[in-house]
Design an enzyme around this catalytic site. Structure first.
Site, PDB file in Angstrom:
ATOM      1  N   SER A  26      52.731  39.214  69.251  1.00  0.00           N
ATOM      2  CA  SER A  26      52.901  37.901  69.884  1.00  0.00           C
ATOM      3  C   SER A  26      54.362  37.477  69.895  1.00  0.00           C
ATOM      4  O   SER A  26      54.880  36.981  70.903  1.00  0.00           O
ATOM      5  CB  SER A  26      52.066  36.852  69.146  1.00  0.00           C
ATOM      6  OG  SER A  26      50.693  37.099  69.282  1.00  0.00           O
ATOM      7  N   ARG A  30      57.230  36.968  73.066  1.00  0.00           N
ATOM      8  CA  ARG A  30      57.906  35.678  73.231  1.00  0.00           C
ATOM      9  C   ARG A  30      59.410  35.793  73.050  1.00  0.00           C
ATOM     10  O   ARG A  30      60.175  35.055  73.675  1.00  0.00           O
ATOM     11  CB  ARG A  30      57.289  34.660  72.271  1.00  0.00           C
ATOM     12  CG  ARG A  30      55.895  34.209  72.744  1.00  0.00           C
ATOM     13  CD  ARG A  30      55.026  33.688  71.592  1.00  0.00           C
ATOM     14  NE  ARG A  30      53.737  33.191  72.073  1.00  0.00           N
ATOM     15  CZ  ARG A  30      52.692  33.965  72.376  1.00  0.00           C
ATOM     16  NH1 ARG A  30      52.785  35.289  72.251  1.00  0.00           N
ATOM     17  NH2 ARG A  30      51.547  33.423  72.788  1.00  0.00           N
ATOM     18  N   SER A 173      43.538  28.463  73.235  1.00  0.00           N
ATOM     19  CA  SER A 173      44.142  29.740  73.596  1.00  0.00           C
ATOM     20  C   SER A 173      45.651  29.612  73.576  1.00  0.00           C
ATOM     21  O   SER A 173      46.222  28.808  74.321  1.00  0.00           O
ATOM     22  CB  SER A 173      43.675  30.179  74.990  1.00  0.00           C
ATOM     23  OG  SER A 173      44.491  31.220  75.493  1.00  0.00           O
ATOM     24  N   GLN A 175      47.725  31.748  74.699  1.00  0.00           N
ATOM     25  CA  GLN A 175      48.273  32.213  75.970  1.00  0.00           C
ATOM     26  C   GLN A 175      48.237  31.116  77.026  1.00  0.00           C
ATOM     27  O   GLN A 175      49.203  30.916  77.765  1.00  0.00           O
ATOM     28  CB  GLN A 175      47.503  33.445  76.444  1.00  0.00           C
ATOM     29  CG  GLN A 175      47.704  34.666  75.560  1.00  0.00           C
ATOM     30  CD  GLN A 175      46.912  35.864  76.035  1.00  0.00           C
ATOM     31  OE1 GLN A 175      46.316  35.845  77.107  1.00  0.00           O
ATOM     32  NE2 GLN A 175      46.890  36.918  75.236  1.00  0.00           N
ATOM     33  N   ASP A 325      41.724  38.128  66.785  1.00  0.00           N
ATOM     34  CA  ASP A 325      41.985  39.563  66.923  1.00  0.00           C
ATOM     35  C   ASP A 325      41.452  40.373  65.745  1.00  0.00           C
ATOM     36  O   ASP A 325      41.392  41.607  65.816  1.00  0.00           O
ATOM     37  CB  ASP A 325      43.486  39.823  67.081  1.00  0.00           C
ATOM     38  CG  ASP A 325      44.009  39.379  68.438  1.00  0.00           C
ATOM     39  OD1 ASP A 325      43.214  39.333  69.396  1.00  0.00           O
ATOM     40  OD2 ASP A 325      45.207  39.060  68.540  1.00  0.00           O
ATOM     41  N   LYS A 352      38.013  40.008  76.249  1.00  0.00           N
ATOM     42  CA  LYS A 352      39.227  40.671  75.775  1.00  0.00           C
ATOM     43  C   LYS A 352      39.384  41.996  76.545  1.00  0.00           C
ATOM     44  O   LYS A 352      38.813  42.185  77.616  1.00  0.00           O
ATOM     45  CB  LYS A 352      39.145  40.881  74.261  1.00  0.00           C
ATOM     46  CG  LYS A 352      39.281  39.585  73.457  1.00  0.00           C
ATOM     47  CD  LYS A 352      40.696  39.052  73.531  1.00  0.00           C
ATOM     48  CE  LYS A 352      40.923  37.872  72.621  1.00  0.00           C
ATOM     49  NZ  LYS A 352      42.321  37.394  72.679  1.00  0.00           N
ATOM     50  N   ARG A 356      34.290  42.866  73.204  1.00  0.00           N
ATOM     51  CA  ARG A 356      34.395  43.368  71.832  1.00  0.00           C
ATOM     52  C   ARG A 356      33.133  43.141  71.003  1.00  0.00           C
ATOM     53  O   ARG A 356      32.857  43.916  70.082  1.00  0.00           O
ATOM     54  CB  ARG A 356      35.615  42.755  71.132  1.00  0.00           C
ATOM     55  CG  ARG A 356      36.917  43.380  71.592  1.00  0.00           C
ATOM     56  CD  ARG A 356      38.126  42.842  70.868  1.00  0.00           C
ATOM     57  NE  ARG A 356      39.330  43.523  71.341  1.00  0.00           N
ATOM     58  CZ  ARG A 356      40.558  43.038  71.217  1.00  0.00           C
ATOM     59  NH1 ARG A 356      40.750  41.855  70.647  1.00  0.00           N
ATOM     60  NH2 ARG A 356      41.590  43.723  71.673  1.00  0.00           N
ATOM     61  N   ARG A 398      42.086  47.582  69.311  1.00  0.00           N
ATOM     62  CA  ARG A 398      41.567  47.059  68.039  1.00  0.00           C
ATOM     63  C   ARG A 398      40.226  47.698  67.675  1.00  0.00           C
ATOM     64  O   ARG A 398      39.915  47.872  66.495  1.00  0.00           O
ATOM     65  CB  ARG A 398      41.485  45.546  68.092  1.00  0.00           C
ATOM     66  CG  ARG A 398      42.842  44.911  68.367  1.00  0.00           C
ATOM     67  CD  ARG A 398      42.951  43.465  67.975  1.00  0.00           C
ATOM     68  NE  ARG A 398      44.165  42.878  68.534  1.00  0.00           N
ATOM     69  CZ  ARG A 398      45.390  43.015  68.023  1.00  0.00           C
ATOM     70  NH1 ARG A 398      45.570  43.716  66.921  1.00  0.00           N
ATOM     71  NH2 ARG A 398      46.435  42.448  68.612  1.00  0.00           N
TER      72      ARG A 398
END
Length: 438
Positions: A26, A30, A173, A175, A325, A352, A356, A398
């Site tokens: 993350s 950024r 979220s 994002q 996650d 995702k 998942r 993941r």
């Protein structure tokens, strides 16, 4: 079974050692994006050299940002363009498999007046929901089109003059929030984001460090307010290890008998440490050492030791954004707790890189796990006795790593198809696993 990139993992033994996990994904994204809109140079150390952040770098280069070739384990410097100086690219911006790249760029590009942009991704990304970003950006004046009424990529953006407004997000979220805040830098007046629950706050911390006029208000920091008109200034960024990558070893050390692992310099941002709350509930044996703060981000080393008779846990509600996650590896952990664990309010996992919830239930059942798949989560009966199995990551990084840890608890050797998916966030995962196996 897909024979491409099959990994064989032998059950038994223990995990012992000290390691550094790759830089936080993350924060890596950024650092590139915010460094690109700052004035002057941004020096980045600890960057995650993996597919997703490299997709962000590639897109930014096409927008005219001076980013050198990024090499593994080497610092580098970005020369920023300022908030409103991206060029119109000559080609489509390919975000690969990275939802973070696509969603944050949507916010960044919506206010680039008079320029046109097209964003696409791989097959998986082009099926993920983008309406949660395009709709609030449209409220600000963004001109965004895409498949299925602007909710699926490829996405077309015509840069336009944006106006600040108050936006309530339907889901917590990071994002979505980050896309709106980045758009707010180029909007007139003030932009306010109100979340239903706190999500990871790396964007807010980094924007503040770069000089943005940003404030967090309300209970649990759910109301984030940003004002336009302030130029950002390049910074020095040291990216800590990714706790979402560390989580695989934290759980592995807790459930694989006779294991002890020390993970150095892990990011401990409080919006990311839900995994520690669950480990406390399970009764895991861990200690945080060498705590410090770098560029507003808390870090520390984590020492984890095996514990028998772990207690079952329940994950629901506001903690989900703090460990979204980590749900795949927590599903593995639940198989070895002494009782019934439950994961609920996790419908977000269905959109995702894969579904998942479905994938983890399907694959863990192949080992002999007792799992009930619900609409928004999983119910998992613990104390499983795993046997070897042939499983498939279904191209999800993941899932691949979670299945690797599960295989360590199986009797015999298990095979994981499409195991290379791990490179999306943790390129050295399989090397690190080999080093730790005792």
């Amino acid at each position: 079974m897909n024979t491409n990139h099959i990994r064989t993992v032998k059950g038994g033994g223990s995990l012992q050692g000290i390691l550094n996990v790759p830089g936080d994904k993350s924060i890596s994204h950024r650092s590139l994006i915010i460094g690109s809109i700052a004035e002057g140079e941004t020096n980045i150390k600890g960057f995650l050299y993996s597919d997703d952040p490299l997709s962000t770098a590639d897109c930014l280069r096409k927008l005219g940002v001076n980013i050198p070739e990024i090499k593994k384990n080497q610092p580098f410097t970005i020369k920023g363009l300022g908030i409103d100086d991206f060029k119109e690219p000559e080609e489509i911006l390919d975000c690969g498999n990275s939802g973070t790249t696509m969603r944050l760029l949507m916010g960044l590009l919506a206010g680039q007046e008079g320029r046109n942009f097209i964003l696409t991704g791989d097959k998986s990304l082009n099926e993920r929901p983008m309406g949660r970003v395009s709709k609030p950006l449209s409220l600000m004046g963004g001109i965004i089109h895409g498949r299925k009424n602007g909710t699926k990529a490829p996405i077309s953006i015509t840069g336009n003059k944006l106006k600040g407004c108050v936006i309530g997000t339907p889901v917590a979220s990071a994002q979505v929030k980050s896309a709106i805040l980045l758009a707010g830098l180029n909007a007139s007046g003030t932009t306010s984001v109100i979340e239903p629950a706190s999500s990871r706050d790396h964007t807010e911390r980094m924007l503040k460090a770069f000089g943005a006029d940003i404030n967090i208000r309300g209970e649990l920091g759910r109301n984030i307010v940003i004002k336009s008109g302030t130029n950002l200034t390049g910074q020095n960024i040291l990216i800590p290890g990714d706790i979402s990558s560390a989580a695989f070893w934290m759980i592995a050390a807790s459930i694989v008998p006779e294991s002890e692992i020390i993970i150095k310099n892990v990011g401990l941002n409080p919006t990311r440490t839900g995994i520690l709350n669950v480990m406390n509930e399970m009764g895991c044996n861990y200690e945080i050492l060498d705590k410090s703060t770098i560029a507003g981000e808390p870090i520390g080393s984590i020492n984890i030791k095996y514990v028998s008779n772990l207690k079952p846990f329940k994950v629901e509600g506001d903690i989900l954004p703090k460990l979204i996650d980590e749900i795949p590896i927590l599903a593995v952990a639940a198989c070895f707790c002494s009782g019934v664990s439950e994961i609920k309010d996790a419908k977000e996992l269905r959109v995702k890189e894969t579904d998942r919830l479905k994938v983890m239930a399907t694959q863990l059942k192949k080992f002999g796990a007792n799992i009930l798949e619900k609409e928004d989560g999983l119910i998992i009966n613990g104390e499983s006795k795993f046997h070897s199995a042939e499983v498939d990551s279904e191209t999800d990084h993941r899932v691949s790593m979670s299945l690797a840890i599960a295989s360590l608890l199986a009797k015999g050797s298990s095979k994981i198809a499409r195991a290379e998916a791990s490179r999306v966030s943790y390129p050295t995962f399989w090397d690190d696993l080999e080093k730790l196996i005792n």
